[in-house]
Design an enzyme around this catalytic site. Structure first.
Site, PDB file in Angstrom:
ATOM      1  N   ASP A  99       0.783  -1.235   0.000  1.00 48.72           N
ATOM      2  CA  ASP A  99       0.000   0.000   0.000  1.00 48.72           C
ATOM      3  C   ASP A  99       0.816   1.285   0.000  1.00 48.72           C
ATOM      4  O   ASP A  99       0.331   2.331   0.421  1.00 48.72           O
ATOM      5  CB  ASP A  99      -0.914  -0.014   1.234  1.00 48.72           C
ATOM      6  CG  ASP A  99      -0.132  -0.237   2.526  1.00 48.72           C
ATOM      7  OD1 ASP A  99       1.091   0.007   2.521  1.00 48.72           O
ATOM      8  OD2 ASP A  99      -0.741  -0.652   3.533  1.00 48.72           O
ATOM      9  N   GLU A 121      -0.086  -9.037  -0.909  1.00 40.75           N
ATOM     10  CA  GLU A 121      -0.661  -8.462   0.316  1.00 40.75           C
ATOM     11  C   GLU A 121      -1.906  -7.634  -0.038  1.00 40.75           C
ATOM     12  O   GLU A 121      -2.032  -6.449   0.291  1.00 40.75           O
ATOM     13  CB  GLU A 121       0.343  -7.608   1.099  1.00 40.75           C
ATOM     14  CG  GLU A 121      -0.068  -7.381   2.552  1.00 40.75           C
ATOM     15  CD  GLU A 121       0.890  -6.470   3.315  1.00 40.75           C
ATOM     16  OE1 GLU A 121       0.780  -5.236   3.237  1.00 40.75           O
ATOM     17  OE2 GLU A 121       1.762  -7.020   4.019  1.00 40.75           O
ATOM     18  N   GLU A 135      -2.165   5.110   2.778  1.00 41.28           N
ATOM     19  CA  GLU A 135      -2.078   3.676   2.462  1.00 41.28           C
ATOM     20  C   GLU A 135      -3.445   3.045   2.171  1.00 41.28           C
ATOM     21  O   GLU A 135      -3.556   2.182   1.305  1.00 41.28           O
ATOM     22  CB  GLU A 135      -1.388   2.923   3.609  1.00 41.28           C
ATOM     23  CG  GLU A 135       0.108   3.209   3.740  1.00 41.28           C
ATOM     24  CD  GLU A 135       0.422   4.495   4.474  1.00 41.28           C
ATOM     25  OE1 GLU A 135      -0.504   5.143   5.012  1.00 41.28           O
ATOM     26  OE2 GLU A 135       1.612   4.881   4.513  1.00 41.28           O
ATOM     27  N   HIS A 212       6.539   5.967  12.430  1.00 41.34           N
ATOM     28  CA  HIS A 212       6.779   6.685  11.173  1.00 41.34           C
ATOM     29  C   HIS A 212       5.518   7.134  10.439  1.00 41.34           C
ATOM     30  O   HIS A 212       5.602   7.888   9.480  1.00 41.34           O
ATOM     31  CB  HIS A 212       7.599   5.823  10.202  1.00 41.34           C
ATOM     32  CG  HIS A 212       6.806   4.712   9.590  1.00 41.34           C
ATOM     33  ND1 HIS A 212       6.653   3.495  10.203  1.00 41.34           N
ATOM     34  CD2 HIS A 212       6.095   4.631   8.441  1.00 41.34           C
ATOM     35  CE1 HIS A 212       5.900   2.709   9.446  1.00 41.34           C
ATOM     36  NE2 HIS A 212       5.543   3.383   8.382  1.00 41.34           N
ATOM     37  N   ARG A 214       2.533   8.820   8.626  1.00 41.69           N
ATOM     38  CA  ARG A 214       2.302  10.237   8.293  1.00 41.69           C
ATOM     39  C   ARG A 214       1.280  10.885   9.217  1.00 41.69           C
ATOM     40  O   ARG A 214       1.442  12.020   9.645  1.00 41.69           O
ATOM     41  CB  ARG A 214       1.828  10.363   6.843  1.00 41.69           C
ATOM     42  CG  ARG A 214       2.931  10.632   5.840  1.00 41.69           C
ATOM     43  CD  ARG A 214       2.395  10.705   4.422  1.00 41.69           C
ATOM     44  NE  ARG A 214       3.332  11.322   3.502  1.00 41.69           N
ATOM     45  CZ  ARG A 214       4.456  10.751   3.056  1.00 41.69           C
ATOM     46  NH1 ARG A 214       4.799   9.553   3.490  1.00 41.69           N
ATOM     47  NH2 ARG A 214       5.245  11.390   2.215  1.00 41.69           N
ATOM     48  N   HIS A 245      13.352   6.102  12.347  1.00 37.64           N
ATOM     49  CA  HIS A 245      13.111   6.206  10.898  1.00 37.64           C
ATOM     50  C   HIS A 245      13.894   7.392  10.336  1.00 37.64           C
ATOM     51  O   HIS A 245      14.102   8.391  11.040  1.00 37.64           O
ATOM     52  CB  HIS A 245      11.603   6.388  10.678  1.00 37.64           C
ATOM     53  CG  HIS A 245      11.142   6.222   9.259  1.00 37.64           C
ATOM     54  ND1 HIS A 245      11.359   7.172   8.292  1.00 37.64           N
ATOM     55  CD2 HIS A 245      10.461   5.218   8.649  1.00 37.64           C
ATOM     56  CE1 HIS A 245      10.834   6.759   7.145  1.00 37.64           C
ATOM     57  NE2 HIS A 245      10.276   5.565   7.343  1.00 37.64           N
TER      58      HIS A 245
HETATM   59  C1  UD1 Z   1       6.714   5.218   3.361  1.00 37.63           C
HETATM   60  C2  UD1 Z   1       5.322   4.776   2.882  1.00 37.63           C
HETATM   61  C3  UD1 Z   1       4.582   4.077   4.027  1.00 37.63           C
HETATM   62  C4  UD1 Z   1       5.429   2.961   4.623  1.00 37.63           C
HETATM   63  C5  UD1 Z   1       6.796   3.513   5.026  1.00 37.63           C
HETATM   64  C6  UD1 Z   1       7.677   2.409   5.542  1.00 37.63           C
HETATM   65  C7  UD1 Z   1       4.126   6.194   1.271  1.00 37.63           C
HETATM   66  C8  UD1 Z   1       3.353   7.417   1.050  1.00 37.63           C
HETATM   67  N1  UD1 Z   1       4.549   5.974   2.521  1.00 37.63           N
HETATM   68  O1  UD1 Z   1       6.528   6.214   4.364  1.00 37.63           O
HETATM   69  O2  UD1 Z   1       3.373   3.530   3.514  1.00 37.63           O
HETATM   70  O3  UD1 Z   1       4.767   2.459   5.761  1.00 37.63           O
HETATM   71  O4  UD1 Z   1       7.409   4.108   3.883  1.00 37.63           O
HETATM   72  O5  UD1 Z   1       8.794   2.894   6.223  1.00 37.63           O
HETATM   73  O6  UD1 Z   1       4.362   5.445   0.351  1.00 37.63           O
HETATM   74  N2  UD1 Z   1      14.168   8.913   4.149  1.00 37.63           N
HETATM   75  C9  UD1 Z   1      15.528   8.876   4.026  1.00 37.63           C
HETATM   76  N3  UD1 Z   1      16.129   7.676   3.728  1.00 37.63           N
HETATM   77  C10 UD1 Z   1      15.425   6.530   3.558  1.00 37.63           C
HETATM   78  C11 UD1 Z   1      14.019   6.581   3.695  1.00 37.63           C
HETATM   79  C12 UD1 Z   1      13.404   7.788   3.992  1.00 37.63           C
HETATM   80  O7  UD1 Z   1      16.200   9.890   4.180  1.00 37.63           O
HETATM   81  O8  UD1 Z   1      16.023   5.493   3.291  1.00 37.63           O
HETATM   82  C13 UD1 Z   1      13.495  10.221   4.480  1.00 37.63           C
HETATM   83  C14 UD1 Z   1      13.465  11.184   3.282  1.00 37.63           C
HETATM   84  O9  UD1 Z   1      13.653  12.479   3.742  1.00 37.63           O
HETATM   85  C15 UD1 Z   1      12.027  11.027   2.785  1.00 37.63           C
HETATM   86  C16 UD1 Z   1      11.297  10.818   4.107  1.00 37.63           C
HETATM   87  O10 UD1 Z   1      12.153   9.992   4.877  1.00 37.63           O
HETATM   88  O11 UD1 Z   1      11.586  12.165   2.084  1.00 37.63           O
HETATM   89  C17 UD1 Z   1       9.925  10.193   3.999  1.00 37.63           C
HETATM   90  O12 UD1 Z   1       9.929   9.044   3.154  1.00 37.63           O
HETATM   91  P1  UD1 Z   1       8.559   8.586   2.416  1.00 37.63           P
HETATM   92  O13 UD1 Z   1       8.831   7.349   1.625  1.00 37.63           O
HETATM   93  O14 UD1 Z   1       7.964   9.728   1.700  1.00 37.63           O
HETATM   94  O15 UD1 Z   1       7.585   8.294   3.621  1.00 37.63           O
HETATM   95  P2  UD1 Z   1       7.646   7.249   4.792  1.00 37.63           P
HETATM   96  O16 UD1 Z   1       7.131   7.902   6.001  1.00 37.63           O
HETATM   97  O17 UD1 Z   1       8.989   6.610   4.818  1.00 37.63           O
HETATM   98  N1  UDP Z   2      12.456  -2.976  10.237  1.00 39.09           N
HETATM   99  C1  UDP Z   2      13.843  -3.063  10.026  1.00 39.09           C
HETATM  100  N2  UDP Z   2      14.669  -2.197  10.700  1.00 39.09           N
HETATM  101  C2  UDP Z   2      14.199  -1.263  11.560  1.00 39.09           C
HETATM  102  C3  UDP Z   2      12.788  -1.157  11.750  1.00 39.09           C
HETATM  103  C4  UDP Z   2      11.955  -2.026  11.065  1.00 39.09           C
HETATM  104  O1  UDP Z   2      14.295  -3.906   9.265  1.00 39.09           O
HETATM  105  O2  UDP Z   2      15.003  -0.526  12.142  1.00 39.09           O
HETATM  106  C5  UDP Z   2      11.567  -3.884   9.485  1.00 39.09           C
HETATM  107  C6  UDP Z   2      10.512  -4.622  10.289  1.00 39.09           C
HETATM  108  O3  UDP Z   2      11.009  -5.841  10.796  1.00 39.09           O
HETATM  109  C7  UDP Z   2       9.389  -4.840   9.277  1.00 39.09           C
HETATM  110  C8  UDP Z   2       9.521  -3.626   8.372  1.00 39.09           C
HETATM  111  O4  UDP Z   2      10.817  -3.083   8.587  1.00 39.09           O
HETATM  112  O5  UDP Z   2       9.607  -5.994   8.485  1.00 39.09           O
HETATM  113  C9  UDP Z   2       8.464  -2.621   8.704  1.00 39.09           C
HETATM  114  O6  UDP Z   2       8.732  -1.441   8.050  1.00 39.09           O
HETATM  115  P1  UDP Z   2       8.048  -0.078   8.442  1.00 39.09           P
HETATM  116  O7  UDP Z   2       7.626  -0.112   9.864  1.00 39.09           O
HETATM  117  O8  UDP Z   2       8.969   0.993   8.005  1.00 39.09           O
HETATM  118  O9  UDP Z   2       6.794  -0.010   7.453  1.00 39.09           O
HETATM  119  P2  UDP Z   2       5.296  -0.577   7.480  1.00 39.09           P
HETATM  120  O10 UDP Z   2       5.342  -2.039   7.727  1.00 39.09           O
HETATM  121  O11 UDP Z   2       4.557   0.190   8.522  1.00 39.09           O
HETATM  122  O12 UDP Z   2       4.787  -0.235   6.105  1.00 39.09           O
END
Ligand code: UD1
Ligand code: UDP
Length: 386
Positions: A99, A121, A135, A212, A214, A245
């Site tokens: 999602d 999923e 999501e 994490h 939003r 995160h």
């Molecule tokens: C995204 C997904 C969410 C998922 C989550 C898992 C969307 C809209 N959101 O949310 O569904 O649960 O990932 O973690 O698809 N960033 C870094 N390095 C990284 C990753 C993120 O710097 O490796 C920072 C960047 O500034 C980025 C911000 O995190 O702009 C947010 O990342 P984004 O993918 O937009 O949203 P998440 O909250 O990570």
């Molecule tokens: N996870 C990881 N390292 C971390 C935190 C989470 O590998 O420091 C793994 C966790 O075991 C799970 C996945 O990341 O499999 C969950 O990701 P996240 O919580 O970012 O996203 P969501 O599942 O809410 O989309």
């Protein structure tokens, strides 16, 4: 026999963890399947951590991530990049997961190319379009586009049927995250990270925390962190490990509220292997994550979910997961309850496996082969608790 080209598209950490077993399984049928991996890299560092662990080298990497990216940035960059990849590769089917915005963009891009879509999923719902945001809408829209729906559980399959999805296009497979977890957790795991290696797991109770979502950014997260501060001030034998995160909007508030507290270990996101093994050692998990709600129950860890809704009701019903929201007093009270009431803790700490049996990716590939007439056998359905 005709070979089919199967393209997996993913971009964030959880999609990568849950698609890795699918990518590895696709490689087992070289006579029938040409696998292609395209990543958007909506996450950069957190995606690469997973690609390295599972030794996956993408054929295409769109490298779209930007600091502070908006939903519009992710959607348009992913769509434009995938347009080029799809024009070149012309796969028979695109597989997307879950999602995220990469998921939705992947499905929409495939649809514009009149390419079939398989949704891994599929069928999770809260029926609240702003929770989780975005999501809930991403998975509904992806479901509307998809030709094959790989539902992890009967509940998810039931949601799809209720929406009118044809039954013969739904396969109940279990969740691939349990496939990944089975490959990763061991009793004698040693942490490379010095901080984690030096924690006194015998005498301290570890609360593992992640946040994490939003809709929780800002004040809701601040409330949670204040409650955690109250907890470590009150309980000497409790330590918090919090892999924070990479989102700067999360980091800022975490550092303001929980920086420089001895009993709170703020660390960078962990690689999946140490993270899963840390969960295995933890006393309790507090999280707003989706994936962690699925993993922790199969390790027998109680989970307090920092959200008001969940699309994963199975472990809530089984009693291992409790929805508590983000209000400070509630988070404090529910955490304290589990720290002080042994019976309640034991009741929640029962291992339960409503989400998978480690064979989800095998069922997904079997279903694809069956759909394309490359196998006569329909895969069996995942049955929880079997
Ligand atoms: C995204 C997904 C969410 C998922 C989550 C898992 C969307 C809209 N959101 O949310 O569904 O649960 O990932 O973690 O698809 N960033 C870094 N390095 C990284 C990753 C993120 O710097 O490796 C920072 C960047 O500034 C980025 C911000 O995190 O702009 C947010 O990342 P984004 O993918 O937009 O949203 P998440 O909250 O990570
Ligand atoms: N996870 C990881 N390292 C971390 C935190 C989470 O590998 O420091 C793994 C966790 O075991 C799970 C996945 O990341 O499999 C969950 O990701 P996240 O919580 O970012 O996203 P969501 O599942 O809410 O989309």
């Amino acid at each position: 026999m005709k070979k089919i080209k199967v393209m997996t598209v993913f971009g964030t950490r959880p999609e990568a963890i849950k698609m890795a077993p699918v990518v590895l399984e696709l490689k087992k049928y070289p006579d029938l399947i040409t696998p292609i991996v395209a990543v958007t890299a909506q996450h950069r560092d957190m995606l690469d951590q997973v690609l390295n662990l599972f030794n996956i080298k993408p054929d295409y990497d769109l490298n779209i991530m930007a600091q502070g990216q908006t939903l519009f940035d992710i959607t348009t960059k992913a769509m434009n990049g995938l347009n080029e990849v799809l024009s070149k590769e012309k796969p028979d089917i695109v597989l997307v997961h879950g999602d995220t915005t990469t998921t939705f963009a992947g499905a929409l891009a495939a649809y514009y190319h009149e390419t079939a879509v398989g949704h891994v999923e599929a069928g999770l719902r809260t029926y609240n379009k702003y929770s989780p945001f975005p999501e809930e809408m991403n998975r509904k829209l992806t479901g509307a586009i998809a030709d094959l729906h790989f539902a992890p559980t009967d509940t998810a399959s039931g949601n799809l049927k209720a929406e009118g999805t044809k039954e013969d296009k739904i396969f109940v497979t279990g969740n691939t995250v349990i496939d990944a977890l089975h490959k990763t957790v061991t009793d004698d795991f040693k942490f490379d990270d010095e901080k984690l290696a030096n924690i006194d797991y015998e005498n301290k109770r570890i609360i593992l925390v992640t946040t994490h979502r939003r809709e929780n950014l800002g004040e809701p997260m601040r409330h949670v962190y204040k409650a955690l501060k109250d907890i470590v001030n009150e309980f000497d034998d409790v330590e918090i490990v919090f892999p924070v995160h990479k989102n700067p909007k999360v980091r800022e508030v975490v550092n303001e509220e929980l920086g420089n507290i001895e009993a709170v270990h703020l660390i960078d996101p962990l690689d999946y292997e140490p993270f899963a093994n840390l969960m295995h050692r933890a006393f309790l998990v507090l999280t707003d994550s989706g994936g962690i709600q699925e993993e922790a129950p199969s390790l027998g860890k109680p989970v307090l979910v920092l959200r008001d809704t969940t699309e994963r009701p199975e472990a809530v019903k089984a009693g291992t997961v409790k929805l508590i929201g983000t209000e400070r007093q509630k988070v404090y009270e529910e955490t304290k309850y589990l720290l002080t009431d042994h019976d309640e803790y034991q009741r929640m700490a029962n291992t339960c496996n409503p989400y998978g049996d480690g064979k989800a990716s095998k069922r997904i590939i079997e279903a694809i082969l069956y759909h394309y007439g490359l196998s006569q056998e329909k895969p069996d359905s995942f049955i929880a608790g079997k």
